[in-house]
Design an enzyme around this catalytic site. Sequence first.
Site: not given
Length: 407
Positions: A122, A199, A202, A225, A363
């Site tokens: 992202h 990260d 997600q 999220k 993104c």
Amino acid sequence: MPEARATGYQPPRDAFGLWQEQPELVYLDSAASCQVPEPVLQRYLQYYRRQHANVHRGGYPLAQQATQLLEQSRERLAHWIGTDAEHLVFTAGATHSLNLLATGLAIDWQAGDEIVVSRAEHHANFLPWQRLAERHQLKLRWLDLDPLTGGLPVTWPELIGPRCKLLAVTMASNVTGQIFPVAELCRQAAAQGAVSIIDAAQAVSSVTLDVAALQCDALTFSAHKMYGVTGCGVLYLSDRLQQQLQPALLGGGMVAQVSEAQSQWLTGVHKYEAGTPNTAAIVACAEAAEWLTEQRQKGLSDYLDGLTRWLVDELGQRSWIQLLPRQAPALPVLSFFSPEVHAYDLASFLAEQGIAVRAGSHCAQPLLQHWQHEAVVRVSLAAYTTRADCERLLAALDQAYQLFADA
């Protein structure tokens, strides 16, 4: 076929006020933001109705109670990802966390040192490192994806070499849903003495996180999220990284002493939390973690896995649709395109039918550029997604094809 009764899981639609107002809405954009269940929303409101005060400042009972709520939430969320409260920082979101890391990391950069990222990143986990590379004359190295499977190629360890000082990778693609072997990636980075950052924004709603098992230096995700509200990010920092990371934001709440000549920061994670925290969102995030755990215990993961596999099979039977590559393990997220109908036209038609999906680059422009796509349609499932939702999606896609292909 993955009926709810096959797994015993029943999508808790009645826990979401949105479907009381819009019962016909098909919401398939949970990869962008999950809807908020009533227990989480009520916890958020309860804080503002009865418990709100500025934390870590006042000595009166209400302020002390608010402080206790925040620190209890820190402990609950730390336990939820396999660590303790001394390693958890609250931010405004994963993007905020990643920028704090890029700004505050005290690494002895030398021109030609390498930062390794995956092609699936992202923008939030690419742009800060791109700017850092420009400032210090560093080299960005890409972990490309296999164009057939969507996973990492078998040669990926060769890219994390002796010049690698930082590995920054997503746990799962927000475009294809592909889950990556981040534990192996972190081990390879550690062998080179590199810092590892994950990260997990997600992945957090679908993957059980365990930072102790991952052996990463940092990991971050956003509450919105994982069925929480916006404005709360969670950032795990290892002992090693806390020794290297300087506070990127300075102000109230992170100082032990301030004088005209010099100032001294607090020790531990509080030195990274300048300013007034979003306590209501933090408390709601802890509640969302508990709600999500309960759904997983009821069979949510198997339910979504079965429903997603069925949807992939159905889409694969439509020759005019091409799915982006993905393989198990993967999130309940998938993207597709049509050589005959533009992604934005498909998404607009679906919106007219009451079906919410997202079209565009998501993104993740470096990934789509690499695969030579301008835009794709993304469909993402969540706890409230039903088989009927997916059937309506398929029927609407067939109608869209008849409309646009004949035009």
